[in-house]
Motif scaffolding. Structure first.
Motif, PDB file in Angstrom:
ATOM      1  N   GLY A 191      27.800  15.258   6.006  1.00 33.61           N
ATOM      2  CA  GLY A 191      28.327  14.215   5.143  1.00 33.61           C
ATOM      3  C   GLY A 191      27.338  13.635   4.164  1.00 33.61           C
ATOM      4  N   VAL A 192      26.293  14.400   3.824  1.00 34.26           N
ATOM      5  CA  VAL A 192      25.260  13.938   2.890  1.00 34.26           C
ATOM      6  C   VAL A 192      25.343  14.770   1.612  1.00 34.26           C
ATOM      7  CG1 VAL A 192      22.787  13.720   2.485  1.00 34.26           C
ATOM      8  CG2 VAL A 192      23.738  13.184   4.732  1.00 34.26           C
ATOM      9  N   PHE A 193      25.267  14.108   0.463  1.00 30.78           N
ATOM     10  CA  PHE A 193      25.388  14.813  -0.808  1.00 30.78           C
ATOM     11  C   PHE A 193      24.020  15.190  -1.349  1.00 30.78           C
ATOM     12  CE2 PHE A 193      25.360  14.644  -5.495  1.00 30.78           C
ATOM     13  CZ  PHE A 193      26.187  15.747  -5.739  1.00 30.78           C
ATOM     14  N   LEU A 194      23.790  16.485  -1.517  1.00 28.56           N
ATOM     15  CA  LEU A 194      22.638  17.000  -2.253  1.00 28.56           C
ATOM     16  C   LEU A 194      23.212  17.817  -3.402  1.00 28.56           C
ATOM     17  CD1 LEU A 194      20.246  18.177   0.628  1.00 28.56           C
ATOM     18  CD2 LEU A 194      20.127  16.074  -0.705  1.00 28.56           C
ATOM     19  N   PRO A 195      22.909  17.472  -4.648  1.00 29.82           N
ATOM     20  CA  PRO A 195      23.583  18.084  -5.795  1.00 29.82           C
ATOM     21  C   PRO A 195      23.383  19.582  -5.918  1.00 29.82           C
ATOM     22  CG  PRO A 195      21.696  16.808  -6.509  1.00 29.82           C
ATOM     23  CD  PRO A 195      21.921  16.468  -5.065  1.00 29.82           C
ATOM     24  N   VAL A 239      19.741  24.297   3.725  1.00 29.54           N
ATOM     25  CA  VAL A 239      19.512  22.847   3.750  1.00 29.54           C
ATOM     26  C   VAL A 239      20.661  22.110   3.081  1.00 29.54           C
ATOM     27  CG1 VAL A 239      17.981  20.993   3.005  1.00 29.54           C
ATOM     28  CG2 VAL A 239      17.015  23.167   3.770  1.00 29.54           C
ATOM     29  N   THR A 240      21.095  22.579   1.915  1.00 32.60           N
ATOM     30  CA  THR A 240      22.200  21.901   1.230  1.00 32.60           C
ATOM     31  C   THR A 240      23.503  22.036   2.018  1.00 32.60           C
ATOM     32  OG1 THR A 240      22.580  23.888  -0.118  1.00 32.60           O
ATOM     33  CG2 THR A 240      21.159  22.175  -1.045  1.00 32.60           C
ATOM     34  N   ALA A 241      23.716  23.197   2.653  1.00 32.08           N
ATOM     35  CA  ALA A 241      24.925  23.385   3.462  1.00 32.08           C
ATOM     36  C   ALA A 241      24.895  22.474   4.680  1.00 32.08           C
ATOM     37  CB  ALA A 241      25.036  24.850   3.892  1.00 32.08           C
ATOM     38  N   ASP A 284       0.829  -1.205   0.000  1.00 34.20           N
ATOM     39  CA  ASP A 284       0.000   0.000   0.000  1.00 34.20           C
ATOM     40  C   ASP A 284       0.866   1.258   0.000  1.00 34.20           C
ATOM     41  OD1 ASP A 284      -2.570  -1.325   0.218  1.00 34.20           O
ATOM     42  OD2 ASP A 284      -1.981  -1.826   2.270  1.00 34.20           O
ATOM     43  N   VAL A 285       2.011   1.180   0.692  1.00 30.22           N
ATOM     44  CA  VAL A 285       2.885   2.343   0.856  1.00 30.22           C
ATOM     45  C   VAL A 285       4.336   1.915   0.747  1.00 30.22           C
ATOM     46  CG1 VAL A 285       3.615   4.203   2.411  1.00 30.22           C
ATOM     47  CG2 VAL A 285       1.218   3.487   2.378  1.00 30.22           C
ATOM     48  N   VAL A 286       5.152   2.732   0.097  1.00 29.25           N
ATOM     49  CA  VAL A 286       6.604   2.549   0.085  1.00 29.25           C
ATOM     50  C   VAL A 286       7.226   3.776   0.727  1.00 29.25           C
ATOM     51  CG1 VAL A 286       8.672   2.479  -1.346  1.00 29.25           C
ATOM     52  CG2 VAL A 286       6.731   1.025  -1.912  1.00 29.25           C
ATOM     53  N   SER A 287       8.083   3.562   1.715  1.00 29.14           N
ATOM     54  CA  SER A 287       8.765   4.663   2.396  1.00 29.14           C
ATOM     55  C   SER A 287      10.215   4.731   1.917  1.00 29.14           C
ATOM     56  CB  SER A 287       8.729   4.457   3.916  1.00 29.14           C
ATOM     57  OG  SER A 287       9.440   5.479   4.577  1.00 29.14           O
ATOM     58  N   VAL A 288      10.595   5.872   1.336  1.00 28.62           N
ATOM     59  CA  VAL A 288      11.966   6.083   0.852  1.00 28.62           C
ATOM     60  C   VAL A 288      12.732   6.813   1.952  1.00 28.62           C
ATOM     61  CG1 VAL A 288      13.392   7.100  -0.940  1.00 28.62           C
ATOM     62  CG2 VAL A 288      11.141   6.206  -1.516  1.00 28.62           C
ATOM     63  N   CYS A 289      13.717   6.140   2.524  1.00 28.85           N
ATOM     64  CA  CYS A 289      14.345   6.642   3.755  1.00 28.85           C
ATOM     65  C   CYS A 289      15.770   7.145   3.593  1.00 28.85           C
ATOM     66  CB  CYS A 289      14.330   5.540   4.819  1.00 28.85           C
ATOM     67  SG  CYS A 289      12.701   4.890   5.197  1.00 28.85           S
ATOM     68  N   THR A 290      16.286   7.261   2.371  1.00 31.45           N
ATOM     69  CA  THR A 290      17.661   7.704   2.204  1.00 31.45           C
ATOM     70  C   THR A 290      17.745   8.840   1.191  1.00 31.45           C
ATOM     71  OG1 THR A 290      18.353   6.377   0.319  1.00 31.45           O
ATOM     72  CG2 THR A 290      18.287   5.272   2.444  1.00 31.45           C
ATOM     73  N   TYR A 291      18.924   9.447   1.125  1.00 31.31           N
ATOM     74  CA  TYR A 291      19.175  10.512   0.163  1.00 31.31           C
ATOM     75  C   TYR A 291      19.638   9.968  -1.184  1.00 31.31           C
ATOM     76  CZ  TYR A 291      19.396  13.632   4.255  1.00 31.31           C
ATOM     77  OH  TYR A 291      19.119  14.332   5.399  1.00 31.31           O
ATOM     78  N   ASN A 292      19.863   8.663  -1.266  1.00 32.64           N
ATOM     79  CA  ASN A 292      20.432   8.056  -2.463  1.00 32.64           C
ATOM     80  C   ASN A 292      19.658   8.455  -3.717  1.00 32.64           C
ATOM     81  OD1 ASN A 292      21.265   6.240  -4.500  1.00 32.64           O
ATOM     82  ND2 ASN A 292      22.003   4.833  -2.931  1.00 32.64           N
ATOM     83  N   ARG A 293      20.357   8.951  -4.732  1.00 32.88           N
ATOM     84  CA  ARG A 293      19.694   9.414  -5.950  1.00 32.88           C
ATOM     85  C   ARG A 293      18.990   8.281  -6.681  1.00 32.88           C
ATOM     86  NH1 ARG A 293      23.655  13.398  -9.162  1.00 32.88           N
ATOM     87  NH2 ARG A 293      21.690  14.082 -10.032  1.00 32.88           N
ATOM     88  N   ALA A 294      19.423   7.032  -6.459  1.00 31.76           N
ATOM     89  CA  ALA A 294      18.779   5.904  -7.123  1.00 31.76           C
ATOM     90  C   ALA A 294      17.342   5.720  -6.654  1.00 31.76           C
ATOM     91  CB  ALA A 294      19.578   4.623  -6.867  1.00 31.76           C
ATOM     92  N   HIS A 295      17.008   6.277  -5.501  1.00 28.70           N
ATOM     93  CA  HIS A 295      15.667   6.084  -4.973  1.00 28.70           C
ATOM     94  C   HIS A 295      14.636   6.937  -5.697  1.00 28.70           C
ATOM     95  CE1 HIS A 295      17.934   4.035  -1.893  1.00 28.70           C
ATOM     96  NE2 HIS A 295      16.806   3.517  -1.461  1.00 28.70           N
TER      97      HIS A 295
END
Length: 326
Positions: free
Chosen positions: A152-156, A144-146, A56-67
């Motif tokens: 240690g998280v990459f946001l393009p 937010v990006t800073a 019923d629901v999918v929760s996307v829990c990471t910053y990974n661009r593949a998600h």
């Protein structure tokens, strides 16, 4: 995925965690076992999970661009998507996700959290739930990006809500999608539609409603949207009203055929010409907030909030122990 994510779902009596994918083998199983969650089926990737499970629901829990691919695959399968964090996408990729949602069978909700909204979430459980329930969360603001970089998280890049909205309007004009503008002072939404028309040839704004008189009892807005049957609704009521309104009207919007509902703050005021956006030099120097404070001194009240956000997102200290030291 973190322990906090799992615990948040365990607190919901009507939610059952049945499957997980794209997690570190061994570590994920140990985490679920530690929390007493049994019967979870693990898959090497989301495609295998979506093919094997009826969800019923999918929760996307990471910053990974593949998600981002997982988000679209789930929407196309008629599954509601929750995004726990700002997604690691560029502006073009974010617009591409929204366009894909327009061709899917489910509603995509979009939020654009900035530092102020993020801090509000800490003391407003309803807002936190609404933001975390969105299908697409964009990093609106250099803060937010800073902060992500410090942790240690990459946001393009920063994806400002108004830029996302304008780019999606251009794509909607090319495709012939119908757009509804909700928010602003009386007359602002209509004025924005008139100003946007010559700038974006082919744009079909099928309806408008202001965020004041038009929101009395919500009847006017709901009736106008039901009659207009738009594919896209931009909700510009300011935070937290816009996020809560979208969350509370998800079922209604989906029934009306809406496929993208985005919370875009003061975008209508800018498009109507009632408010001037910061010059590009301020935007490039990450000083758009300063321009707003100069133009609207009342915004100076948010400075303590920005300071608090900076402190809460400061870089984590490494505390590794070395031989012979404590």
């Amino acid at each position: 995925i973190s322990e906090a994510h799992i615990v948040s779902y365990l607190r919901c009596p009507d939610v059952q965690i049945v499957a997980a994918a794209d997690l570190v083998p061994g570590k994920a199983e140990a985490l679920f076992e530690k929390l007493g969650v049994t019967g979870v089926r693990f898959y090497p990737n989301h495609k295998a999970m979506l093919e094997a499970e009826k969800l019923d629901v999918v929760s996307v829990c990471t910053y990974n661009r593949a998600h981002a691919e997982c988000t679209i695959d789930a929407l196309n399968a008629g599954i509601h998507v929750l995004v726990e964090k700002p997604m690691s996408v560029t502006l073009d990729e974010a617009v591409g996700l929204a366009v894909s949602a327009l061709d899917s069978g489910r509603l995509m909700t979009v939020v654009t959290p900035n530092p102020v909204i993020s801090i509000r979430c800490l003391c407003d459980a309803r807002l936190m739930h609404a933001v975390r329930s969105a299908s697409l969360s964009l990093a609106d603001g250099h803060g937010v990006t800073a902060a992500a970089k410090r942790r240690g998280v990459f946001l393009p890049e920063r994806v400002a809500g108004i830029d996302f909205g304008h780019s999606l309007l251009c794509r909607a004009a090319e495709r012939g999608d119908r757009v509804f503008l909700l928010g602003g002072k009386p007359g602002s939404a209509e004025k924005a539609a008139k100003e946007l028309a010559p700038a974006i040839p082919g744009l079909n704004v099928c309806g408008t409603c202001d965020g004041y008189d038009g929101m009395s009892g919500n009847a006017c807005a709901e009736r106008a949207i039901a009659e207009a049957r738009p594919g896209i609704v931009f909700v510009c009521l300011g935070s937290p009203r816009q996020e809560l309104w979208i969350y509370e009207h998800r079922d209604f919007l989906e029934q009306c055929g809406v496929r993208v509902a985005a919370a875009l703050g003061g975008s209508i005021d800018v498009w109507s010409g009632d408010v001037r956006r910061a010059p590009q030099i301020f935007i490039r120097l990450h000083l758009e907030w300063l321009w707003r404070c100069v133009r609207e001194p009342r915004r100076l009240a948010v400075i303590p909030t920005l300071v608090r956000y900076r402190m809460l997102t400061r870089k984590r200290r490494q505390t590794a122990k070395q031989s012979g030291t404590e």
